[in-house]
Design a protein around this motif. Structure first.
Motif, PDB file in Angstrom:
ATOM      1  N   GLN A   1      -2.434  -7.405  -6.705  1.00  0.00           N
ATOM      2  CA  GLN A   1      -1.028  -6.993  -6.677  1.00  0.00           C
ATOM      3  C   GLN A   1      -0.277  -7.553  -7.879  1.00  0.00           C
ATOM      4  N   LEU A   2      -0.564  -8.795  -8.206  1.00  0.00           N
ATOM      5  CA  LEU A   2       0.087  -9.432  -9.350  1.00  0.00           C
ATOM      6  C   LEU A   2      -0.271  -8.702 -10.649  1.00  0.00           C
ATOM      7  N   GLU A   3      -1.523  -8.357 -10.785  1.00  0.00           N
ATOM      8  CA  GLU A   3      -1.976  -7.658 -11.989  1.00  0.00           C
ATOM      9  C   GLU A   3      -1.340  -6.273 -12.105  1.00  0.00           C
ATOM     10  N   ALA A   4      -1.138  -5.605 -10.974  1.00  0.00           N
ATOM     11  CA  ALA A   4      -0.603  -4.239 -10.990  1.00  0.00           C
ATOM     12  C   ALA A   4       0.920  -4.186 -11.099  1.00  0.00           C
ATOM     13  N   GLU A   5       1.588  -5.243 -10.681  1.00  0.00           N
ATOM     14  CA  GLU A   5       3.058  -5.241 -10.642  1.00  0.00           C
ATOM     15  C   GLU A   5       3.649  -5.373 -12.044  1.00  0.00           C
ATOM     16  N   THR A   6       4.621  -4.513 -12.337  1.00  0.00           N
ATOM     17  CA  THR A   6       5.262  -4.537 -13.655  1.00  0.00           C
ATOM     18  C   THR A   6       6.689  -5.091 -13.600  1.00  0.00           C
ATOM     19  N   GLU A   7       7.298  -5.059 -12.432  1.00  0.00           N
ATOM     20  CA  GLU A   7       8.669  -5.539 -12.287  1.00  0.00           C
ATOM     21  C   GLU A   7       8.680  -7.074 -12.268  1.00  0.00           C
ATOM     22  N   PRO A   8       9.397  -7.707 -13.213  1.00  0.00           N
ATOM     23  CA  PRO A   8       9.379  -9.170 -13.336  1.00  0.00           C
ATOM     24  C   PRO A   8       9.762  -9.923 -12.059  1.00  0.00           C
ATOM     25  N   GLU A   9      10.766  -9.443 -11.330  1.00  0.00           N
ATOM     26  CA  GLU A   9      11.206 -10.148 -10.118  1.00  0.00           C
ATOM     27  C   GLU A   9      10.112 -10.130  -9.044  1.00  0.00           C
ATOM     28  N   LYS A  10       9.488  -8.969  -8.847  1.00  0.00           N
ATOM     29  CA  LYS A  10       8.403  -8.873  -7.859  1.00  0.00           C
ATOM     30  C   LYS A  10       7.191  -9.695  -8.305  1.00  0.00           C
ATOM     31  N   ARG A  11       6.890  -9.665  -9.611  1.00  0.00           N
ATOM     32  CA  ARG A  11       5.771 -10.471 -10.136  1.00  0.00           C
ATOM     33  C   ARG A  11       5.997 -11.955  -9.840  1.00  0.00           C
ATOM     34  N   SER A  12       7.226 -12.392 -10.032  1.00  0.00           N
ATOM     35  CA  SER A  12       7.559 -13.794  -9.800  1.00  0.00           C
ATOM     36  C   SER A  12       7.342 -14.165  -8.326  1.00  0.00           C
ATOM     37  N   LYS A  13       7.745 -13.284  -7.428  1.00  0.00           N
ATOM     38  CA  LYS A  13       7.572 -13.540  -5.992  1.00  0.00           C
ATOM     39  C   LYS A  13       6.090 -13.555  -5.607  1.00  0.00           C
ATOM     40  N   ILE A  14       5.328 -12.632  -6.166  1.00  0.00           N
ATOM     41  CA  ILE A  14       3.885 -12.593  -5.877  1.00  0.00           C
ATOM     42  C   ILE A  14       3.213 -13.848  -6.437  1.00  0.00           C
ATOM     43  N   GLN A  15       3.609 -14.267  -7.634  1.00  0.00           N
ATOM     44  CA  GLN A  15       3.055 -15.492  -8.221  1.00  0.00           C
ATOM     45  C   GLN A  15       3.345 -16.696  -7.344  1.00  0.00           C
ATOM     46  N   ALA A  16       4.567 -16.771  -6.825  1.00  0.00           N
ATOM     47  CA  ALA A  16       4.946 -17.894  -5.960  1.00  0.00           C
ATOM     48  C   ALA A  16       4.131 -17.875  -4.665  1.00  0.00           C
ATOM     49  N   LEU A  17       3.955 -16.695  -4.087  1.00  0.00           N
ATOM     50  CA  LEU A  17       3.161 -16.578  -2.855  1.00  0.00           C
ATOM     51  C   LEU A  17       1.710 -16.955  -3.116  1.00  0.00           C
ATOM     52  N   LEU A  18       1.150 -16.460  -4.215  1.00  0.00           N
ATOM     53  CA  LEU A  18      -0.227 -16.790  -4.581  1.00  0.00           C
ATOM     54  C   LEU A  18      -0.386 -18.299  -4.798  1.00  0.00           C
ATOM     55  N   ALA A  19       0.574 -18.895  -5.471  1.00  0.00           N
ATOM     56  CA  ALA A  19       0.519 -20.350  -5.703  1.00  0.00           C
ATOM     57  C   ALA A  19       0.578 -21.105  -4.374  1.00  0.00           C
ATOM     58  N   GLY A  20       1.408 -20.646  -3.452  1.00  0.00           N
ATOM     59  CA  GLY A  20       1.510 -21.293  -2.146  1.00  0.00           C
ATOM     60  C   GLY A  20       0.230 -21.160  -1.341  1.00  0.00           C
ATOM     61  N   VAL A  21      -0.358 -19.974  -1.371  1.00  0.00           N
ATOM     62  CA  VAL A  21      -1.606 -19.729  -0.640  1.00  0.00           C
ATOM     63  C   VAL A  21      -2.728 -20.594  -1.208  1.00  0.00           C
ATOM     64  N   THR A  22      -2.861 -20.620  -2.519  1.00  0.00           N
ATOM     65  CA  THR A  22      -3.938 -21.411  -3.111  1.00  0.00           C
ATOM     66  C   THR A  22      -3.692 -22.902  -2.950  1.00  0.00           C
ATOM     67  N   SER A  23      -2.426 -23.307  -2.970  1.00  0.00           N
ATOM     68  CA  SER A  23      -2.095 -24.716  -2.776  1.00  0.00           C
ATOM     69  C   SER A  23      -2.362 -25.153  -1.334  1.00  0.00           C
ATOM     70  N   ALA A  24      -2.032 -24.300  -0.380  1.00  0.00           N
ATOM     71  CA  ALA A  24      -2.246 -24.623   1.035  1.00  0.00           C
ATOM     72  C   ALA A  24      -3.731 -24.716   1.357  1.00  0.00           C
ATOM     73  N   GLY A  25      -4.515 -23.858   0.744  1.00  0.00           N
ATOM     74  CA  GLY A  25      -5.958 -23.892   0.939  1.00  0.00           C
ATOM     75  C   GLY A  25      -6.447 -23.026   2.090  1.00  0.00           C
ATOM     76  N   ARG A  26      -7.740 -22.815   2.097  1.00  0.00           N
ATOM     77  CA  ARG A  26      -8.418 -21.931   3.049  1.00  0.00           C
ATOM     78  C   ARG A  26      -8.123 -22.302   4.507  1.00  0.00           C
ATOM     79  N   GLU A  27      -8.312 -23.567   4.858  1.00  0.00           N
ATOM     80  CA  GLU A  27      -8.185 -23.986   6.261  1.00  0.00           C
ATOM     81  C   GLU A  27      -6.793 -23.686   6.815  1.00  0.00           C
ATOM     82  N   VAL A  28      -5.759 -24.029   6.072  1.00  0.00           N
ATOM     83  CA  VAL A  28      -4.388 -23.827   6.527  1.00  0.00           C
ATOM     84  C   VAL A  28      -4.074 -22.337   6.625  1.00  0.00           C
TER      85      VAL A  28
END
Length: 146
Positions: free
Chosen positions: A103-130
């Motif tokens: 989704q991040l790669e396909a998104e062209t709108e900067p605001e949506k990209r920023s939100k997807i990046q933040a969500l991805l960072a949160g998911v990877t930071s939280a980790g698999r178990e959480v």
């Protein structure tokens, strides 16, 4: 030199996938040609992938040595299809990370990209178990289970 999964096994699964998609019969000769490997290594790799449940079809073996003799109609099983990303991963965490990255790669709108990046960072930071635990709890709630 010892070859790794990506040097040989992954390449073989991809070659079989490509042959299937082109409606070409997958044979020992085709794999030797496509992989540019010694026939002995192709046979060894076929045996390993077959034994591990990645392949189905006809794999003829010597009765005494179990060495692959020929493989006229090899196809990918579910595990092989997942390994070459034809089918999605069985790992819900990896599937979510892959989805977010796509989704991040396909998104062209900067605001949506920023939100997807933040969500991805949160998911990877939280980790698999959480993430899996939260996803499981959410699904149970949606199904009305305790």
């Amino acid at each position: 030199m010892t070859q790794t999964w990506t040097d040989r096994e992954q390449c073989m699964l991809e070659a079989i996938r490509d042959a299937e998609e082109a409606s070409e019969p997958t044979s020992l000769g085709l794999l030797v040609k496509r992989l540019e490997l010694d026939e002995r290594l192709v046979k060894l790799t076929l045996r390993r992938l077959s034994d591990a449940g990645y392949l189905t079809g006809v794999v003829y073996r010597d009765a005494l040595t179990r060495e692959v003799v020929s493989a006229p109609h090899v196809r990918l099983k579910e595990r092989g299809l997942r390994a070459v990303e034809v089918w999605p991963s069985e790992d819900p965490y990896a599937a979510l990370v892959d989805l977010l990255e796509a989704q991040l790669e396909a998104e062209t709108e900067p605001e949506k990209r920023s939100k997807i990046q933040a969500l991805l960072a949160g998911v990877t930071s939280a980790g698999r178990e959480v993430v899996v635990s939260l996803g499981t709890a959410w699904m149970r709630q949606q199904m009305g289970l305790p």
